[in-house]
Design a protein around this motif. Structure first.
Motif, PDB file in Angstrom:
ATOM      1  N   THR A 165      35.235  32.792-102.738  1.00  0.00           N
ATOM      2  CA  THR A 165      36.325  32.023-102.153  1.00  0.00           C
ATOM      3  C   THR A 165      35.788  30.958-101.198  1.00  0.00           C
ATOM      4  O   THR A 165      36.433  29.969-100.941  1.00  0.00           O
ATOM      5  N   ARG A 166      34.603  31.202-100.676  1.00  0.00           N
ATOM      6  CA  ARG A 166      33.967  30.198 -99.830  1.00  0.00           C
ATOM      7  C   ARG A 166      32.453  30.286 -99.967  1.00  0.00           C
ATOM      8  O   ARG A 166      31.898  31.378 -99.977  1.00  0.00           O
TER       9      ARG A 166
ATOM     10  N   GLN B  99      34.848  35.300 -90.096  1.00  0.00           N
ATOM     11  CA  GLN B  99      34.295  33.997 -89.731  1.00  0.00           C
ATOM     12  C   GLN B  99      33.062  34.160 -88.834  1.00  0.00           C
ATOM     13  O   GLN B  99      32.004  33.587 -89.066  1.00  0.00           O
ATOM     14  N   TYR B 115      28.066  34.004 -99.495  1.00  0.00           N
ATOM     15  CA  TYR B 115      29.357  33.725-100.113  1.00  0.00           C
ATOM     16  C   TYR B 115      30.411  34.705 -99.613  1.00  0.00           C
ATOM     17  O   TYR B 115      30.134  35.882 -99.421  1.00  0.00           O
ATOM     18  N   GLU B 116      31.602  34.175 -99.446  1.00  0.00           N
ATOM     19  CA  GLU B 116      32.749  35.053 -99.252  1.00  0.00           C
ATOM     20  C   GLU B 116      33.309  35.363-100.636  1.00  0.00           C
ATOM     21  O   GLU B 116      33.500  34.456-101.447  1.00  0.00           O
TER      22      GLU B 116
END
Lengths: 176, 173
Positions: A165-166, B99, B115-116
């Motif tokens: 997702t990121r 975060q 990576y998320e």
């Protein structure tokens, strides 16, 4: 870290075929890991920085390609910037006796960019088979994953897909 | 910059709305030189000769692709297992702290991918170090600093020969 001059002098004459890199190779890796300079003679530019000859730099790089320390040299595309927004890490729990044979079969599929066996970590993590699948959309990735599941058949006990997702960080490897 | 102006839609449809418009020379550089980078002392001139353009054209286009972010770099892909050791690591981090923990993990020089992902284990990163001891020390450090356990899933077997990535970009030779 840069190899000391004495090490460079000792080792730059030849490169052996041992599987691990030596300090000269390491110095070349550190200098080039962010990319080759975009100048007419990139290896000369690297050589000047390291106090080596361009011939030695090129020979060392060729030797690392032969030994497998360098997989490939070229333009490294950023899949995400190119529109391959869907990046699925598909994982399966494949029976141990079959995983190698199936792995080699799936590693040959042209849409597979990485295909690895990794340890399970029970009970938290039951999956031992990892495949990276890139596509322009989730349905496209899912179709490809379906194809892999079909090959795995009954030898697969469970699976999951983890989409990125990121991208929080992506660089080449960095040695100090 | 002297690149061919004509652009082609990729895969011949609008299915990839985020694809950047790429000129023919840009596509050729992306498609054809991911692993067949010339082994000459003047590789960009060799590429230019193959494509029928000037060396400066090749350098300009590669510079532009880098600036656009389409190309991360021109260079070698190293095999981490041959120049040290590496692992794929993962953590399950509550959304409220993600975060902060992601930032912490990315701050390590030995972390090169982070990576998320959509899973209970939502943070996935690759750690590379010169030896096992240093690798372990980074993982322990991340656990201590973040307060979350790290699962280390090193590669046991690779079943794929890395020849780059088939981009499927339409092109004219």
């Amino acid at each position: 870290m840069v190899a000391s001059i004495s090490v460079v002098e000792d080792l730059c004459g030849e490169s052996d075929d041992s599987s691990f890199v030596d300090p000269v190779d390491r110095a070349i890796i550190v200098e080039t890991q962010g990319g080759l300079p975009l100048v007419s003679k990139p290896y000369h530019a690297v050589a000047i920085k390291l106090g080596l000859s361009a011939e030695v730099v090129m020979e060392r790089i060729r030797a690392m390609q032969r030994s497998g320390a360098i997989r490939r040299i070229g333009a490294i595309p950023n899949h995400f910037a190119l529109g391959y927004k869907a990046n699925g890490m598909a994982v399966w729990d494949v029976v141990d006796e079959q995983v190698d044979a199936l792995g080699h079969q799936i590693g040959r599929l042209d849409f597979v960019s990485h295909c690895y066996r990794r340890p399970r970590y029970l009970p938290e993590w039951p999956y031992n088979f990892f495949v990276m699948v890139h596509g322009q959309s989730h349905p496209e990735v899912e179709k490809k994953i379906e194809e892999i599941s079909h090959i795995l058949g009954a030898d697969c006990r469970a699976n999951d897909v983890l989409y990125s997702t990121r991208i929080l960080k992506k660089t080449g490897i960095r040695l100090k | 910059m002297k690149t061919q102006n004509q652009t082609y839609s990729i895969c011949g449809s609008s299915s990839g709305p985020h694809f950047p418009e790429l000129s023919n020379i840009e596509k050729q550089l992306l498609n054809n030189f991911q692993h067949d980078f010339p082994g000459t002392s003047t590789p960009y001139a060799s590429i230019a000769q193959e494509l029928g353009v000037t060396e400066q054209d090749v350098l300009d286009v590669l510079q532009k692709l880098k600036k656009m972010g389409t190309v991360s770099r021109i260079g070698a892909v190293f095999e981490p297992q041959r120049i040290g050791t590496s692992t794929l690591a993962t953590m399950a981090v509550p959304a409220a702290q993600l975060q902060e923990v992601a930032h912490l993990v990315s701050s390590y020089v030995s972390v090169n991918h982070n990576y998320e992902r959509t899973h209970h284990y939502n943070l996935w990163f690759v750690v590379t170090a010169p030896d096992d001891e240093q690798l372990e020390s980074v993982l322990r450090d991340i656990e201590q600093e973040s307060g979350f356990p790290v699962l280390s899933l090193p590669m046991l077997e690779s079943y794929h020969i890395d020849l780059g990535f088939e981009l499927g970009l339409d092109q004219k030779k």
